[in-house]
Motif scaffolding. Structure first.
Motif, mmCIF file in Angstrom:
data_model
loop_
_atom_site.group_PDB
_atom_site.id
_atom_site.type_symbol
_atom_site.label_atom_id
_atom_site.label_comp_id
_atom_site.label_asym_id
_atom_site.label_seq_id
_atom_site.Cartn_x
_atom_site.Cartn_y
_atom_site.Cartn_z
ATOM 1 N N GLU A 17 0.839 -1.211 0.000
ATOM 2 C CA GLU A 17 0.000 0.000 0.000
ATOM 3 C C GLU A 17 0.865 1.249 0.000
ATOM 4 O O GLU A 17 0.605 2.200 -0.738
ATOM 5 C CB GLU A 17 -0.908 0.021 1.231
ATOM 6 N N MET A 18 1.905 1.237 0.821
ATOM 7 C CA MET A 18 2.792 2.394 0.912
ATOM 8 C C MET A 18 3.559 2.577 -0.389
ATOM 9 O O MET A 18 3.696 3.681 -0.895
ATOM 10 C CB MET A 18 3.757 2.224 2.092
ATOM 11 N N TYR A 19 4.051 1.472 -0.931
ATOM 12 C CA TYR A 19 4.859 1.507 -2.149
ATOM 13 C C TYR A 19 4.043 2.008 -3.339
ATOM 14 O O TYR A 19 4.523 2.779 -4.157
ATOM 15 C CB TYR A 19 5.422 0.116 -2.426
ATOM 16 N N GLN A 20 2.792 1.581 -3.429
ATOM 17 C CA GLN A 20 1.951 1.962 -4.552
ATOM 18 C C GLN A 20 1.309 3.334 -4.373
ATOM 19 O O GLN A 20 0.869 3.936 -5.341
ATOM 20 C CB GLN A 20 0.844 0.927 -4.758
ATOM 21 N N GLY A 21 1.259 3.808 -3.156
ATOM 22 C CA GLY A 21 0.612 5.079 -2.873
ATOM 23 C C GLY A 21 1.576 6.241 -2.857
ATOM 24 O O GLY A 21 2.642 6.226 -3.457
ATOM 25 N N SER A 22 1.175 7.251 -2.149
ATOM 26 C CA SER A 22 1.963 8.486 -2.104
ATOM 27 C C SER A 22 3.001 8.499 -0.985
ATOM 28 O O SER A 22 3.751 9.450 -0.851
ATOM 29 C CB SER A 22 1.021 9.679 -1.945
ATOM 30 N N VAL A 23 3.040 7.446 -0.173
ATOM 31 C CA VAL A 23 4.003 7.391 0.926
ATOM 32 C C VAL A 23 5.375 7.057 0.370
ATOM 33 O O VAL A 23 5.549 6.070 -0.334
ATOM 34 C CB VAL A 23 3.583 6.346 1.977
ATOM 35 N N LYS A 24 6.331 7.892 0.659
ATOM 36 C CA LYS A 24 7.682 7.689 0.149
ATOM 37 C C LYS A 24 8.701 7.420 1.260
ATOM 38 O O LYS A 24 9.834 7.063 0.984
ATOM 39 C CB LYS A 24 8.124 8.914 -0.651
ATOM 40 N N TYR A 25 8.278 7.592 2.507
ATOM 41 C CA TYR A 25 9.214 7.462 3.622
ATOM 42 C C TYR A 25 8.664 6.573 4.725
ATOM 43 O O TYR A 25 7.467 6.506 4.940
ATOM 44 C CB TYR A 25 9.527 8.841 4.225
ATOM 45 N N LEU A 26 9.581 5.914 5.392
ATOM 46 C CA LEU A 26 9.283 5.139 6.583
ATOM 47 C C LEU A 26 9.815 5.941 7.761
ATOM 48 O O LEU A 26 10.991 6.332 7.757
ATOM 49 C CB LEU A 26 9.972 3.773 6.520
ATOM 50 N N VAL A 27 8.972 6.210 8.730
ATOM 51 C CA VAL A 27 9.397 6.921 9.930
ATOM 52 C C VAL A 27 9.503 5.890 11.046
ATOM 53 O O VAL A 27 8.576 5.115 11.276
ATOM 54 C CB VAL A 27 8.394 8.027 10.311
ATOM 55 N N PRO A 39 13.911 6.696 3.232
ATOM 56 C CA PRO A 39 13.185 6.405 1.997
ATOM 57 C C PRO A 39 12.675 4.958 2.013
ATOM 58 O O PRO A 39 13.431 4.029 2.316
ATOM 59 C CB PRO A 39 14.234 6.582 0.903
ATOM 60 N N LEU A 40 11.412 4.778 1.720
ATOM 61 C CA LEU A 40 10.819 3.448 1.715
ATOM 62 C C LEU A 40 11.552 2.525 0.738
ATOM 63 O O LEU A 40 11.742 1.342 1.020
ATOM 64 C CB LEU A 40 9.339 3.548 1.348
ATOM 65 N N LEU A 41 12.002 3.065 -0.373
ATOM 66 C CA LEU A 41 12.716 2.254 -1.362
ATOM 67 C C LEU A 41 14.011 1.654 -0.812
ATOM 68 O O LEU A 41 14.496 0.656 -1.333
ATOM 69 C CB LEU A 41 13.024 3.084 -2.610
ATOM 70 N N SER A 42 14.553 2.226 0.240
ATOM 71 C CA SER A 42 15.776 1.704 0.847
ATOM 72 C C SER A 42 15.572 0.315 1.437
ATOM 73 O O SER A 42 16.532 -0.415 1.657
ATOM 74 C CB SER A 42 16.271 2.634 1.948
ATOM 75 N N PHE A 43 14.322 -0.039 1.693
ATOM 76 C CA PHE A 43 14.016 -1.336 2.295
ATOM 77 C C PHE A 43 13.589 -2.379 1.267
ATOM 78 O O PHE A 43 13.301 -3.516 1.619
ATOM 79 C CB PHE A 43 12.929 -1.169 3.362
ATOM 80 N N GLN A 44 13.569 -2.008 -0.005
ATOM 81 C CA GLN A 44 13.078 -2.898 -1.052
ATOM 82 C C GLN A 44 13.830 -4.235 -1.080
ATOM 83 O O GLN A 44 13.228 -5.289 -1.250
ATOM 84 C CB GLN A 44 13.175 -2.215 -2.409
ATOM 85 N N ARG A 45 15.117 -4.218 -0.850
ATOM 86 C CA ARG A 45 15.899 -5.463 -0.902
ATOM 87 C C ARG A 45 15.644 -6.375 0.300
ATOM 88 O O ARG A 45 16.049 -7.539 0.300
ATOM 89 C CB ARG A 45 17.388 -5.160 -1.029
ATOM 90 N N PHE A 46 14.948 -5.857 1.319
ATOM 91 C CA PHE A 46 14.654 -6.658 2.507
ATOM 92 C C PHE A 46 13.221 -7.183 2.534
ATOM 93 O O PHE A 46 12.832 -7.874 3.472
ATOM 94 C CB PHE A 46 14.894 -5.822 3.777
ATOM 95 N N VAL A 47 12.430 -6.860 1.512
ATOM 96 C CA VAL A 47 11.025 -7.278 1.482
ATOM 97 C C VAL A 47 10.938 -8.765 1.161
ATOM 98 O O VAL A 47 11.555 -9.246 0.219
ATOM 99 C CB VAL A 47 10.224 -6.474 0.436
ATOM 100 N N THR A 48 10.165 -9.481 1.972
ATOM 101 C CA THR A 48 9.861 -10.883 1.714
ATOM 102 C C THR A 48 8.361 -10.995 1.493
ATOM 103 O O THR A 48 7.643 -9.988 1.553
ATOM 104 C CB THR A 48 10.255 -11.773 2.916
ATOM 105 N N HIS A 49 7.877 -12.201 1.269
ATOM 106 C CA HIS A 49 6.433 -12.372 1.089
ATOM 107 C C HIS A 49 5.660 -11.998 2.347
ATOM 108 O O HIS A 49 4.477 -11.725 2.296
ATOM 109 C CB HIS A 49 6.108 -13.799 0.633
ATOM 110 N N LYS A 50 6.331 -11.953 3.496
ATOM 111 C CA LYS A 50 5.691 -11.552 4.755
ATOM 112 C C LYS A 50 5.764 -10.050 4.996
ATOM 113 O O LYS A 50 5.027 -9.513 5.807
ATOM 114 C CB LYS A 50 6.331 -12.281 5.937
ATOM 115 N N GLY A 51 6.683 -9.369 4.327
ATOM 116 C CA GLY A 51 6.872 -7.934 4.523
ATOM 117 C C GLY A 51 8.308 -7.623 4.898
ATOM 118 O O GLY A 51 9.227 -8.329 4.504
ATOM 119 N N VAL A 52 8.480 -6.573 5.695
ATOM 120 C CA VAL A 52 9.812 -6.183 6.165
ATOM 121 C C VAL A 52 9.810 -6.287 7.690
ATOM 122 O O VAL A 52 9.058 -5.573 8.370
ATOM 123 C CB VAL A 52 10.170 -4.736 5.756
ATOM 124 N N TYR A 53 10.622 -7.176 8.202
ATOM 125 C CA TYR A 53 10.706 -7.391 9.642
ATOM 126 C C TYR A 53 12.160 -7.531 10.052
ATOM 127 O O TYR A 53 12.973 -8.074 9.304
ATOM 128 C CB TYR A 53 9.969 -8.672 10.047
#
Length: 73
Positions: A17-27, A39-53
Motif C-alpha cells: 500500500e505504501m509503495y503503490q501510494g503516495s508514501v515515500k518514507y518510513l518513519v 526512503p521506503l525504497l531503501s528497504f526494497q531489498r529486505f522485502v519478503t512475502h511476509k513484509g519487512v521485519y
C-alpha cells in the motif's frame, strides 16, 4: 559516521500500500529514542512475502544523508 539501530515490523500488505501510494518514507524510532525518516525504497531489498521485519543498522554521513542499511541477525 553515525549509526542507529531500528526495529521494523511492516506487513507485506502495508508495504505494498505504501509503495503503490503516495508514501515515500518510513518513519521509525531508533533504539536510542531518535525519530528518523528513511526512503521506503531503501528497504526494497529486505522485502519478503511476509513484509519487512527485523532489526536494521542505519548509517548516516556527517550531513545526515543515508549511507547504508544492513539487517542485523
Amino acid at each position: 559516521m553515525a549509526k542507529v539501530t531500528i526495529d521494523v515490523s511492516l506487513p507485506a500488505h502495508k508495504y505494498k500500500e505504501m509503495y503503490q501510494g503516495s508514501v515515500k518514507y518510513l518513519v521509525a524510532k531508533s533504539r536510542d529514542g531518535r525519530m528518523i525518516q528513511l526512503p521506503l525504497l531503501s528497504f526494497q531489498r529486505f522485502v519478503t512475502h511476509k513484509g519487512v521485519y527485523g532489526a536494521f543498522e542505519v548509517e548516516f554521513d556527517e550531513n545526515r544523508k543515508l549511507v547504508n542499511i544492513n539487517k542485523i541477525l
